[in-house]
Write an enzyme that holds these catalytic residues in place. Structure first.
Site, PDB file in Angstrom:
ATOM      1  N   LYS A  13       0.724  -1.579   0.307  1.00  0.00           N
ATOM      2  CA  LYS A  13       0.107   0.030   0.000  1.00  0.00           C
ATOM      3  C   LYS A  13       0.958   1.477   0.155  1.00  0.00           C
ATOM      4  O   LYS A  13       0.404   1.860  -0.313  1.00  0.00           O
ATOM      5  CB  LYS A  13      -0.783   0.549   1.607  1.00  0.00           C
ATOM      6  CG  LYS A  13      -1.912  -1.138   1.132  1.00  0.00           C
ATOM      7  CD  LYS A  13      -2.658  -1.248   2.771  1.00  0.00           C
ATOM      8  CE  LYS A  13      -2.063  -1.071   3.828  1.00  0.00           C
ATOM      9  NZ  LYS A  13      -1.567  -2.033   3.828  1.00  0.00           N
ATOM     10  N   ARG A  88      -8.899   0.979   9.330  1.00  0.00           N
ATOM     11  CA  ARG A  88      -8.413  -0.812   9.365  1.00  0.00           C
ATOM     12  C   ARG A  88      -9.586  -1.478  10.037  1.00  0.00           C
ATOM     13  O   ARG A  88      -9.519  -2.502  10.644  1.00  0.00           O
ATOM     14  CB  ARG A  88      -7.708  -0.354  10.598  1.00  0.00           C
ATOM     15  CG  ARG A  88      -6.089  -0.664   9.858  1.00  0.00           C
ATOM     16  CD  ARG A  88      -5.029  -0.735  10.943  1.00  0.00           C
ATOM     17  NE  ARG A  88      -3.746  -1.714  10.403  1.00  0.00           N
ATOM     18  CZ  ARG A  88      -2.731  -0.184  10.141  1.00  0.00           C
ATOM     19  NH1 ARG A  88      -2.908   0.907   9.236  1.00  0.00           N
ATOM     20  NH2 ARG A  88      -2.074  -1.387   9.640  1.00  0.00           N
ATOM     21  N   ARG A 127      11.301  -5.570   4.034  1.00  0.00           N
ATOM     22  CA  ARG A 127      11.258  -4.348   4.245  1.00  0.00           C
ATOM     23  C   ARG A 127      12.523  -3.896   5.989  1.00  0.00           C
ATOM     24  O   ARG A 127      13.235  -2.612   5.310  1.00  0.00           O
ATOM     25  CB  ARG A 127      10.274  -3.656   4.096  1.00  0.00           C
ATOM     26  CG  ARG A 127       9.826  -2.648   4.866  1.00  0.00           C
ATOM     27  CD  ARG A 127       8.534  -1.896   4.884  1.00  0.00           C
ATOM     28  NE  ARG A 127       7.247  -2.488   5.740  1.00  0.00           N
ATOM     29  CZ  ARG A 127       6.205  -2.207   5.863  1.00  0.00           C
ATOM     30  NH1 ARG A 127       5.401  -2.102   4.704  1.00  0.00           N
ATOM     31  NH2 ARG A 127       5.255  -2.648   7.122  1.00  0.00           N
ATOM     32  N   ARG A 139      11.184   0.039  11.753  1.00  0.00           N
ATOM     33  CA  ARG A 139      10.540   0.303  12.264  1.00  0.00           C
ATOM     34  C   ARG A 139      10.363  -0.798  13.159  1.00  0.00           C
ATOM     35  O   ARG A 139      10.636  -1.794  13.729  1.00  0.00           O
ATOM     36  CB  ARG A 139       8.748  -0.014  11.438  1.00  0.00           C
ATOM     37  CG  ARG A 139       8.371   1.178  10.585  1.00  0.00           C
ATOM     38  CD  ARG A 139       7.716   0.541   9.682  1.00  0.00           C
ATOM     39  NE  ARG A 139       5.980   0.528  10.567  1.00  0.00           N
ATOM     40  CZ  ARG A 139       5.318   0.363  10.014  1.00  0.00           C
ATOM     41  NH1 ARG A 139       5.291   0.351   8.465  1.00  0.00           N
ATOM     42  NH2 ARG A 139       4.238  -0.305  10.183  1.00  0.00           N
ATOM     43  N   ARG A 150       0.090  -8.264  14.041  1.00  0.00           N
ATOM     44  CA  ARG A 150      -0.737  -7.059  12.912  1.00  0.00           C
ATOM     45  C   ARG A 150      -1.828  -7.737  12.013  1.00  0.00           C
ATOM     46  O   ARG A 150      -2.732  -7.576  11.525  1.00  0.00           O
ATOM     47  CB  ARG A 150       0.335  -6.631  12.238  1.00  0.00           C
ATOM     48  CG  ARG A 150       0.970  -5.467  13.469  1.00  0.00           C
ATOM     49  CD  ARG A 150       2.859  -4.925  12.734  1.00  0.00           C
ATOM     50  NE  ARG A 150       2.537  -3.948  11.354  1.00  0.00           N
ATOM     51  CZ  ARG A 150       3.453  -4.021  10.720  1.00  0.00           C
ATOM     52  NH1 ARG A 150       4.496  -4.855  10.510  1.00  0.00           N
ATOM     53  NH2 ARG A 150       3.586  -3.266   9.636  1.00  0.00           N
TER      54      ARG A 150
HETATM   55  P1  AMP Z   1       1.045   1.022   9.515  1.00  0.00           P
HETATM   56  O1  AMP Z   1       2.334   2.462   8.471  1.00  0.00           O
HETATM   57  O2  AMP Z   1      -0.564   1.617   8.700  1.00  0.00           O
HETATM   58  O3  AMP Z   1       1.827  -0.372   8.838  1.00  0.00           O
HETATM   59  O4  AMP Z   1       0.528   1.231  10.833  1.00  0.00           O
HETATM   60  C1  AMP Z   1       1.909   1.039  11.757  1.00  0.00           C
HETATM   61  C2  AMP Z   1       0.535   1.284  12.975  1.00  0.00           C
HETATM   62  O5  AMP Z   1      -0.088   2.367  13.141  1.00  0.00           O
HETATM   63  C3  AMP Z   1      -0.692  -0.333  13.061  1.00  0.00           C
HETATM   64  O6  AMP Z   1      -0.017  -1.330  13.445  1.00  0.00           O
HETATM   65  C4  AMP Z   1      -1.134   0.213  13.909  1.00  0.00           C
HETATM   66  O7  AMP Z   1      -0.713   0.196  15.277  1.00  0.00           O
HETATM   67  C5  AMP Z   1      -1.251   1.727  13.758  1.00  0.00           C
HETATM   68  N1  AMP Z   1      -3.092   2.010  13.428  1.00  0.00           N
HETATM   69  C6  AMP Z   1      -1.858   2.701  11.913  1.00  0.00           C
HETATM   70  N2  AMP Z   1      -3.347   3.158  10.997  1.00  0.00           N
HETATM   71  C7  AMP Z   1      -4.313   2.421  11.587  1.00  0.00           C
HETATM   72  C8  AMP Z   1      -5.934   2.381  11.655  1.00  0.00           C
HETATM   73  N3  AMP Z   1      -6.592   3.115  11.239  1.00  0.00           N
HETATM   74  N4  AMP Z   1      -6.116   2.508  13.411  1.00  0.00           N
HETATM   75  C9  AMP Z   1      -5.786   2.187  14.282  1.00  0.00           C
HETATM   76  N5  AMP Z   1      -4.671   2.062  14.726  1.00  0.00           N
HETATM   77  C10 AMP Z   1      -3.788   2.431  13.143  1.00  0.00           C
END
Ligand code: AMP
Length: 197
Positions: A13, A88, A127, A139, A150
């Site tokens: 994404k 999400r 990654r 990260r 996740r």
């Molecule tokens: P990402 O970079 O999209 O993988 O997001 C990293 C982390 O941020 C996720 O594992 C969640 O802990 C938090 N996070 C990001 N977007 C959301 C969302 N829409 N709802 C809840 N937690 C989120």
């Protein structure tokens, strides 16, 4: 152009959003990036979110919906945006629909990158390696333990979001296992139809 990209962690994404951002001149709104910035700046939201994010859990709907509501009102989002990592949960999707309806805005496309789950852990490990090679910090949640959490969160809470959009005829699917450039081409094709529509 207002787009949502759905798919599990590691689906691509972020990579595809960055390309779409260039093509359409609209911002990529990644809730993960916004939350990581809040953690780095040690804001109240960041302090609340850090442990949850590190463990791979989901931050509360209230916090995330609040962040997005504020962000889509910024001037750079007036011509559209790409939502990456949001919604999400079905709750978040409903909150977004309400938010957009209030502003008389509609989504142009909701696209899911379909991927084979077995390949995702390898992608996350890659990654982390690429990040180290680029001299950047990995990260905290790009490790096998947090990744498992996740993926569990994705299966139980985020997969129903696809069904939510499918039920209203808004979901389109793309093969996210194809090479990066082929995925970009498939997205271009799908969005070209939208632009003409
Ligand atoms: P990402 O970079 O999209 O993988 O997001 C990293 C982390 O941020 C996720 O594992 C969640 O802990 C938090 N996070 C990001 N977007 C959301 C969302 N829409 N709802 C809840 N937690 C989120």
């Amino acid at each position: 152009m207002r787009l949502i990209l759905l798919g599990p962690p590691g689906a691509g994404k972020g990579t595809q959003s960055a390309r779409l951002m260039q093509k359409f001149g609209i911002p990529q709104l990644s809730t993960g990036d916004m939350l990581r910035a809040a953690v780095a700046a040690q804001t109240p939201v960041g302090l609340k979110a850090k442990a949850i994010m590190d463990a791979g859990g989901l931050v509360s709907d209230d916090i995330v919906v609040g962040i997005v509501a504020e962000r889509i009102q910024q001037p750079d989002a007036s011509r559209g945006f790409i939502l990456d990592g949001f919604p999400r949960t079905v709750n978040q999707a409903q909150a977004l629909d309400a938010m957009l309806a209030e502003k008389h805005m509609e989504l142009d496309a909701v696209i899911e990158l379909k991927v084979d789950e077995a390949a995702l852990l390898d992608r996350i490990v890659q990654r982390a390696k690429d990040t180290i090679a680029a001299g950047k910090d990995v990260r905290a949640d790009d490790n096998p333990d947090a990744f498992k959490t996740r993926l569990d969160a994705y299966r139980s809470l985020t997969a129903p979001v696809s069904a939510y959009y499918a039920e209203t005829g808004r979901l389109k699917e793309i093969d996210g296992m194809a090479p990066i450039d082929s995925v970009t081409q498939a997205l271009d094709k799908l969005l070209a139809q939208k632009v003409q529509a």
